[in-house]
Design a protein around this motif. Structure first.
Motif, PDB file in Angstrom:
ATOM      1  N   UNK A 274       0.816  -1.209   0.000  1.00  0.00           N
ATOM      2  CA  UNK A 274       0.000   0.000   0.000  1.00  0.00           C
ATOM      3  C   UNK A 274       0.859   1.273   0.000  1.00  0.00           C
ATOM      4  N   UNK A 275       1.762   1.396  -0.980  1.00  0.00           N
ATOM      5  CA  UNK A 275       2.655   2.560  -1.044  1.00  0.00           C
ATOM      6  C   UNK A 275       1.878   3.843  -1.309  1.00  0.00           C
ATOM      7  N   UNK A 276       2.285   4.889  -0.622  1.00  0.00           N
ATOM      8  CA  UNK A 276       1.676   6.204  -0.764  1.00  0.00           C
ATOM      9  C   UNK A 276       2.763   7.236  -0.481  1.00  0.00           C
ATOM     10  N   UNK A 277       2.541   8.454  -0.912  1.00  0.00           N
ATOM     11  CA  UNK A 277       3.517   9.518  -0.683  1.00  0.00           C
ATOM     12  C   UNK A 277       2.877  10.662   0.087  1.00  0.00           C
ATOM     13  N   UNK A 278       3.630  11.184   1.031  1.00  0.00           N
ATOM     14  CA  UNK A 278       3.232  12.375   1.770  1.00  0.00           C
ATOM     15  C   UNK A 278       4.281  13.432   1.458  1.00  0.00           C
ATOM     16  N   UNK A 279       3.852  14.585   0.976  1.00  0.00           N
ATOM     17  CA  UNK A 279       4.815  15.615   0.614  1.00  0.00           C
ATOM     18  C   UNK A 279       4.324  17.000   0.991  1.00  0.00           C
TER      19      UNK A 279
END
Length: 179
Positions: free
Chosen positions: A55-60
């Motif tokens: 469940x890869x996700x990015x927070x930026x």
């Protein structure tokens, strides 16, 4: 049909499925993002650093136009697997003049000077690289990479970190529109 032939054909079928779905010992390219924190990545170089692809996700919070120092993280199941910190400063960081206990080196265990930028260090679980980059917010850009799931005593990732940052850092700098 002989017993040996049946086992061989079943093994071949399992191998074919395994190769089609993943590389059997790692993640498929589809699971590794094509870019991280606004910079394209070489999936072959990123794969060894990503300890989980669930469940890869990015927070930026990074805004290249405003050049405000901010974090960006690649998350797996909501937990960080790679943490980046983008930083713009008026002066060079001066790694050589800093004490090993300086807070700038937090999260980069057992670091040593490396040849990745104007100034750089690589540790067991991360790296910090800096180069001149004139923007509205400063004269220098520094990128910190931290791998929070890697034990601070685990030296096995150093070469993977170096290979990744040797590619990722210059690609990131190109996206910053430095003067």
């Amino acid at each position: 049909m002989s017993h040996r032939w049946r086992i061989a054909s079943q093994s071949a079928a399992v191998l074919a499925v395994c190769l089609a779905v993943t590389s059997c010992n790692g993640s498929s390219d589809e699971e590794i993002p094509q870019s991280m924190c606004g910079t394209r990545v070489d999936r072959d170089l990123a794969r060894p650093l990503i300890t989980s692809t669930d469940d890869l996700d990015e927070y930026s919070r990074v805004d290249r136009q405003e050049a405000i120092s901010a974090p960006c993280a690649l998350l797996s199941g909501g937990d960080p697997v790679l943490e980046f910190h983008f930083s713009w400063t008026p002066d060079a960081p001066g790694f050589a003049e800093r004490d090993q206990f300086d807070p700038v080196f937090n999260d980069v265990a057992e670091w040593k000077v490396a040849d990745l930028g104007e100034e750089s260090v690589v540790g067991n679980n991360g790296a910090i690289v800096s180069t001149p980059c004139k923007t509205t917010r400063g004269e220098h850009f520094t990128l910190k990479l931290h791998m929070p799931r890697v034990k601070i005593t685990d030296r096995s990732h150093r070469q993977d970190i170096i290979a990744f940052m040797r590619d990722y850092f210059p690609a990131t700098v190109k996206t910053l529109h430095c003067e």
